[in-house]
Structures are given as C-alpha cells and as structure tokens.
Design a protein around this motif. Sequence first.
Motif, PDB file in Angstrom:
ATOM      1  N   GLU A   3       4.613 -20.054  24.431  1.00  0.00           N
ATOM      2  CA  GLU A   3       5.695 -19.097  24.595  1.00  0.00           C
ATOM      3  C   GLU A   3       5.716 -18.062  23.481  1.00  0.00           C
ATOM      4  OE1 GLU A   3       9.442 -20.692  25.772  1.00  0.00           O
ATOM      5  OE2 GLU A   3       8.485 -22.202  27.006  1.00  0.00           O
ATOM      6  N   ARG A   4       4.864 -18.219  22.498  1.00  0.00           N
ATOM      7  CA  ARG A   4       4.687 -17.220  21.444  1.00  0.00           C
ATOM      8  C   ARG A   4       5.865 -17.084  20.482  1.00  0.00           C
ATOM      9  NH1 ARG A   4      -0.393 -15.798  20.721  1.00  0.00           N
ATOM     10  NH2 ARG A   4      -1.501 -15.248  22.587  1.00  0.00           N
ATOM     11  N   GLY A  25       6.544 -34.876  25.978  1.00  0.00           N
ATOM     12  CA  GLY A  25       7.343 -36.085  25.899  1.00  0.00           C
ATOM     13  C   GLY A  25       8.137 -36.248  24.605  1.00  0.00           C
ATOM     14  N   LEU A  26       7.971 -35.344  23.664  1.00  0.00           N
ATOM     15  CA  LEU A  26       8.679 -35.418  22.386  1.00  0.00           C
ATOM     16  C   LEU A  26       9.859 -34.454  22.378  1.00  0.00           C
ATOM     17  CD1 LEU A  26       5.577 -35.457  20.022  1.00  0.00           C
ATOM     18  CD2 LEU A  26       6.937 -37.410  20.762  1.00  0.00           C
ATOM     19  N   LYS A  27      10.946 -34.877  21.775  1.00  0.00           N
ATOM     20  CA  LYS A  27      12.151 -34.040  21.702  1.00  0.00           C
ATOM     21  C   LYS A  27      11.991 -33.013  20.584  1.00  0.00           C
ATOM     22  CE  LYS A  27      15.022 -37.668  23.607  1.00  0.00           C
ATOM     23  NZ  LYS A  27      16.141 -38.581  23.387  1.00  0.00           N
ATOM     24  N   LEU A  28      11.172 -32.002  20.858  1.00  0.00           N
ATOM     25  CA  LEU A  28      10.830 -31.000  19.854  1.00  0.00           C
ATOM     26  C   LEU A  28      12.050 -30.216  19.369  1.00  0.00           C
ATOM     27  CD1 LEU A  28       8.640 -29.564  18.233  1.00  0.00           C
ATOM     28  CD2 LEU A  28       8.323 -28.016  20.179  1.00  0.00           C
ATOM     29  N   GLY A  29      12.937 -29.861  20.283  1.00  0.00           N
ATOM     30  CA  GLY A  29      14.117 -29.091  19.911  1.00  0.00           C
ATOM     31  C   GLY A  29      15.019 -29.852  18.949  1.00  0.00           C
ATOM     32  N   ARG A  30      15.242 -31.114  19.227  1.00  0.00           N
ATOM     33  CA  ARG A  30      16.076 -31.944  18.325  1.00  0.00           C
ATOM     34  C   ARG A  30      15.407 -32.116  16.976  1.00  0.00           C
ATOM     35  NH1 ARG A  30      20.331 -35.490  20.805  1.00  0.00           N
ATOM     36  NH2 ARG A  30      20.483 -34.703  22.913  1.00  0.00           N
ATOM     37  N   TRP A  31      14.089 -32.310  16.998  1.00  0.00           N
ATOM     38  CA  TRP A  31      13.353 -32.462  15.749  1.00  0.00           C
ATOM     39  C   TRP A  31      13.487 -31.209  14.894  1.00  0.00           C
ATOM     40  CZ3 TRP A  31       9.150 -29.731  13.811  1.00  0.00           C
ATOM     41  CH2 TRP A  31       8.590 -30.260  12.640  1.00  0.00           C
ATOM     42  N   LEU A  32      13.304 -30.045  15.514  1.00  0.00           N
ATOM     43  CA  LEU A  32      13.407 -28.790  14.769  1.00  0.00           C
ATOM     44  C   LEU A  32      14.826 -28.572  14.260  1.00  0.00           C
ATOM     45  CD1 LEU A  32      12.088 -26.312  13.647  1.00  0.00           C
ATOM     46  CD2 LEU A  32      12.404 -25.185  15.865  1.00  0.00           C
ATOM     47  N   ASN A  81      17.385 -28.697  23.364  1.00  0.00           N
ATOM     48  CA  ASN A  81      17.085 -29.714  24.379  1.00  0.00           C
ATOM     49  C   ASN A  81      15.640 -29.652  24.880  1.00  0.00           C
ATOM     50  OD1 ASN A  81      17.263 -27.339  25.780  1.00  0.00           O
ATOM     51  ND2 ASN A  81      18.654 -28.087  27.341  1.00  0.00           N
ATOM     52  N   HIS A  82      14.781 -28.867  24.234  1.00  0.00           N
ATOM     53  CA  HIS A  82      13.397 -28.705  24.690  1.00  0.00           C
ATOM     54  C   HIS A  82      12.558 -29.952  24.384  1.00  0.00           C
ATOM     55  CE1 HIS A  82       9.785 -26.528  25.859  1.00  0.00           C
ATOM     56  NE2 HIS A  82       9.201 -27.085  24.814  1.00  0.00           N
ATOM     57  N   ILE A  83      11.784 -30.359  25.388  1.00  0.00           N
ATOM     58  CA  ILE A  83      10.872 -31.494  25.237  1.00  0.00           C
ATOM     59  C   ILE A  83       9.455 -30.973  25.429  1.00  0.00           C
ATOM     60  CG2 ILE A  83      10.143 -33.707  26.219  1.00  0.00           C
ATOM     61  CD1 ILE A  83      13.087 -34.188  26.974  1.00  0.00           C
ATOM     62  N   GLU A  84       8.580 -31.323  24.517  1.00  0.00           N
ATOM     63  CA  GLU A  84       7.181 -30.892  24.558  1.00  0.00           C
ATOM     64  C   GLU A  84       6.297 -32.128  24.514  1.00  0.00           C
ATOM     65  OE1 GLU A  84       4.411 -27.725  24.713  1.00  0.00           O
ATOM     66  OE2 GLU A  84       6.580 -27.500  24.638  1.00  0.00           O
TER      67      GLU A  84
END
Length: 103
Positions: free
Chosen positions: A1-2, A14-21, A9-12
């Motif tokens: 997505e650049r 299978g990982l909860k990337l948004g929560r991690w960030l 709430n984004h999942i990448e």
Amino acid sequence: ERHSNVPQNHIEDGLKLGRWLSGQRIRKKRGKISSSIEKRLEDVGVVWDVYSEQWKKNYRLLVEFQKREGHSNVPQRHKEDGKTLGEWLKKQRKEKKKGKLDS
C-alpha cells in the motif's frame, strides 16, 4: 500500500499489525523504545503522531479547495480526495469556539 500508517485493526499475514504498531507508538510516547527500533520504524515511514499527520493532510486539502474555488466555505458533506473535508472543517470551527484550536 506504499505507506506505514496502518489502521489499528489491520491484520497482515495473520498478525495483528495495526495493534502492534499502536503499541510501538505508545512505547515511544512513554520513552520506552530503543533508538535503533525507533530509527528502523521511521526508515519504513512510520508516523508517530497520527492525529497531527491527519490534520496536516486535511489542511492541505482545504488549501487546494480554497485555491480552486476561491473560498473556504466548504459544504458540510463535501468530500475532497475521499475525505469528508466539510465535516473536518466544521469540527475545526467548533474547536476554535471552545478555544482548543492551536494557533
């Protein structure tokens, strides 16, 4: 997505990337992130103050609108580049009346 402005709430893969960030942003705000990790995240374009960045983007859209239309009286439901610019401007006016808008 650049970009690295990941919704919470984004999942990448299978990982909860948004929560991690979001957690990384909280750690930075509390001064609990190492400078090497901070630099690595900045190198991939992480924005630390999401609200400030959103405000700047909306302001740029308002400037573009004003240049094109010759005024800044944005209709409340007007969208500019997919953003509800009219609603944002209405909120800014309310914040100014409350004395909460930074100058």
